[in-house]
Design a protein around this motif. Sequence first.
Motif, PDB file in Angstrom:
ATOM      1  N   LYS A  59      16.729 -18.673  14.265  1.00  0.00           N
ATOM      2  CA  LYS A  59      17.908 -17.809  14.105  1.00  0.00           C
ATOM      3  C   LYS A  59      19.052 -18.563  13.433  1.00  0.00           C
ATOM      4  O   LYS A  59      19.751 -18.007  12.583  1.00  0.00           O
ATOM      5  N   LYS A  60      19.221 -19.827  13.803  1.00  0.00           N
ATOM      6  CA  LYS A  60      20.262 -20.644  13.164  1.00  0.00           C
ATOM      7  C   LYS A  60      19.946 -20.861  11.685  1.00  0.00           C
ATOM      8  O   LYS A  60      20.845 -20.838  10.832  1.00  0.00           O
ATOM      9  N   ILE A  61      18.666 -21.080  11.388  1.00  0.00           N
ATOM     10  CA  ILE A  61      18.244 -21.329   9.998  1.00  0.00           C
ATOM     11  C   ILE A  61      18.543 -20.120   9.122  1.00  0.00           C
ATOM     12  O   ILE A  61      19.148 -20.234   8.050  1.00  0.00           O
ATOM     13  N   TRP A  62      18.108 -18.935   9.574  1.00  0.00           N
ATOM     14  CA  TRP A  62      18.280 -17.732   8.749  1.00  0.00           C
ATOM     15  C   TRP A  62      19.738 -17.293   8.676  1.00  0.00           C
ATOM     16  O   TRP A  62      20.147 -16.655   7.700  1.00  0.00           O
ATOM     17  N   LYS A  63      20.524 -17.648   9.684  1.00  0.00           N
ATOM     18  CA  LYS A  63      21.947 -17.336   9.647  1.00  0.00           C
ATOM     19  C   LYS A  63      22.614 -18.068   8.487  1.00  0.00           C
ATOM     20  O   LYS A  63      23.578 -17.571   7.883  1.00  0.00           O
ATOM     21  N   ILE A  64      22.095 -19.246   8.147  1.00  0.00           N
ATOM     22  CA  ILE A  64      22.629 -20.023   7.026  1.00  0.00           C
ATOM     23  C   ILE A  64      21.900 -19.681   5.739  1.00  0.00           C
ATOM     24  O   ILE A  64      22.516 -19.527   4.675  1.00  0.00           O
ATOM     25  N   ALA A  65      20.569 -19.553   5.825  1.00  0.00           N
ATOM     26  CA  ALA A  65      19.741 -19.406   4.624  1.00  0.00           C
ATOM     27  C   ALA A  65      19.968 -18.076   3.903  1.00  0.00           C
ATOM     28  O   ALA A  65      20.033 -18.046   2.666  1.00  0.00           O
ATOM     29  N   PHE A  66      20.077 -16.979   4.641  1.00  0.00           N
ATOM     30  CA  PHE A  66      20.200 -15.674   3.988  1.00  0.00           C
ATOM     31  C   PHE A  66      21.470 -15.554   3.145  1.00  0.00           C
ATOM     32  O   PHE A  66      21.403 -15.174   1.966  1.00  0.00           O
TER      33      PHE A  66
END
Length: 491
Positions: free
Chosen positions: A32-39
């Motif tokens: 969730k932390k990754i996609w919060k930044i990646a998207f």
Amino acid sequence: MEEMRQFLLGRSRERKNVISSDLAERVWGESKKIWKIAFPATLARVSQFGTLVIAQAFIGHISQLHLAAYALIQILFLRFAIGITLGMSTATETLCGQAFGAKQYHMMGIYLQRSWIINLVTTTLLLPVFFFARQIFMILGEQSDIARLAGYISLWFIPILYSFVFSFTIQKYLQGQLKNNFVGWVSAGSLLIHVLLSWIFVNKLHWGIPGAMTAIIVASWFVVIAEFMYIFGGWCPKTWRGFTCAAFSDLFPIIKLSISSGLMLCLELWYNAIIILLAGYAKNAAVAISAFSICLNIISWEFMLCVGFLVSSSVRVSNELGKGDAEAAKFSVKVITFTSICVGVFFCALCLICGGKIGYLFINDEKVVEYLSKLTFLLSLSVFLNSIQCVLTGAAIGAGRQSMVAYINIFCYYIVGIPVGLLLGYVLHMKIKGIWIGMQLGVILQSLMLAYVTWTTDWNEQVNKASERLNKLLLKNSDECNEDSVQEGLS
């Protein structure tokens, strides 16, 4: 005895279930932390890249001469400038990410202002390339009409260059504090504005090059102005305390990290440009170059998604190192790498399944599509390697190891990849395919070296290095020129 054995087996299974459940929760939380930044990062890069592509499409409908002139500036000069500016901005990404993790919030605004000073000077030093573009292309042997028009278009790119100074650095600053949602949506809005203005200026008002370039300038500065309003409007109260003359102190360590960062990214971007340059020297290679350019377009769009994972890897690693949590940084790299590889495998399989049919999305020429089908495996391999190489580069940026990546790029790309590509392409007469195989070998070697370095990294040592770097650059309140304003902000 049997009852005891069954009891112990039951306890063992229960313990394994608890461990599995705990691991799944950790992976889910990290994802969730990754996609919060990646998207948002992906959305921003796709929008910015899309602006240049859409401008090319509008200009291409004016005439082939205009398209050729614009393409020369974009592929050679603009790529060169973006590589330097964006690369040097990754120093801001490293320092702001680590400062946020260490809760040195007041330093983030100072790092941002220092990056503005350094990037403004660097961009100004690049201006002669754009002022004398016509003369440079004439020396390189381009046709006089193309060189003359390219020199005219290059002058229109100067305001865009200065927008990069602020937009790239502010993006890194906001990403470091997990506030890049704003950047993503503003970038998407600027793309819509650009399409609308391009249609009005070029198709309706028939302004030609001035209309197309004005649309890019407005869209680029729209992002910058929106970012300024976000920062100055009070949405970053902990990290922005106003302008300070402290930004002019301790510039040398920032310059050193910025130069290594710029070199690292430039070596990446120039490597792809060199493929096109080498392909242009092949005899009777019109069909091959057309097919190869389609492959590069596909790779570029897929790369935009991978850039999101690069950013998330950099931000997560820098934040955790700043906090002093080596295990969290290591775990984050593992999760991001696995996620990115899964995405890479999906797109790799998609390319293999579709084969040469992908070419019909870009062109109806049967010869080009047929040649493209011969490049399908190399295209799929490139797409897969993007997913690995980006994450590992991002982890290195988060740890402030840009110099190491630059050295690896020099060896893998320019000592191994290009010479092997020349050997296969021109000595063994494999032409475009041989050049690409050789240069792909460089990417494979780079990915293996980055993987080895990441795997053997002592993350506790990286925590210590991050702490030393931040403490060395940390300004106490009494050392700042606007001490009173900072004290008010802290209170």
